[in-house]
Design a protein around this motif. Sequence first.
Motif, short mmCIF file in Angstrom:
data_model
loop_
_atom_site.label_atom_id
_atom_site.label_comp_id
_atom_site.label_asym_id
_atom_site.label_seq_id
_atom_site.Cartn_x
_atom_site.Cartn_y
_atom_site.Cartn_z
N ALA A 104 0.68 -1.08 0.11
CA ALA A 104 0.16 -0.07 0.00
C ALA A 104 0.94 1.34 0.09
N PHE A 105 1.80 1.37 0.70
CA PHE A 105 2.55 2.42 1.04
C PHE A 105 3.52 2.59 -0.46
N ALA A 106 3.87 1.41 -0.80
CA ALA A 106 4.94 1.40 -2.04
C ALA A 106 4.12 1.93 -3.16
N LEU A 107 2.97 1.39 -3.33
CA LEU A 107 1.96 2.02 -4.64
C LEU A 107 1.65 3.49 -4.46
N LEU A 108 1.41 3.89 -3.23
CA LEU A 108 1.17 5.20 -3.13
C LEU A 108 2.24 6.39 -3.41
#
Length: 150
Positions: A104-108
């Motif tokens: 989630a953080f990487a995609l964001l």
Amino acid sequence: MQIEVQLTNARLEDLPPARPPRGATGAWVEFRGLIRDTEAGQPIVGLEYEAYERMARSEMERLLTELAREYPCQAVQVLHRTGLIPVGEAAIIVRIAAVHRHEAFALLTRFMDRLKEDVPIWKCRARVADTCFVSTGIGPTSLVNDSLQT
């Protein structure tokens, strides 16, 4: 991955909140990009955004689909505001549901970097008390006074 993209002139803070999906969701990440009180070192009262809406929506959906191959998530919602946005209000809200926080953080992070590079949404004016500064399009620090009154 479920993808929802909206561009709107409405205050994002007034839109109904999204709820994370149930079940395998272990991470719910929400990012709000707020309008700061300075642009290019000048105090401002707001920013104005313009978009080629159909293409911007399509490009964000394509970009999220591409990023989901590397960072598999369950769902993404992107809300981007256009028009004049006062200091302190959100220009963008991104919500991501995933099994694990890393994806989630990487995609964001990748989405926000690519959004500024690939999507036809322009920060076109920074409004200072009685003056409107227009971006030359060269970069965020290249503003010129166009003598418009607010």
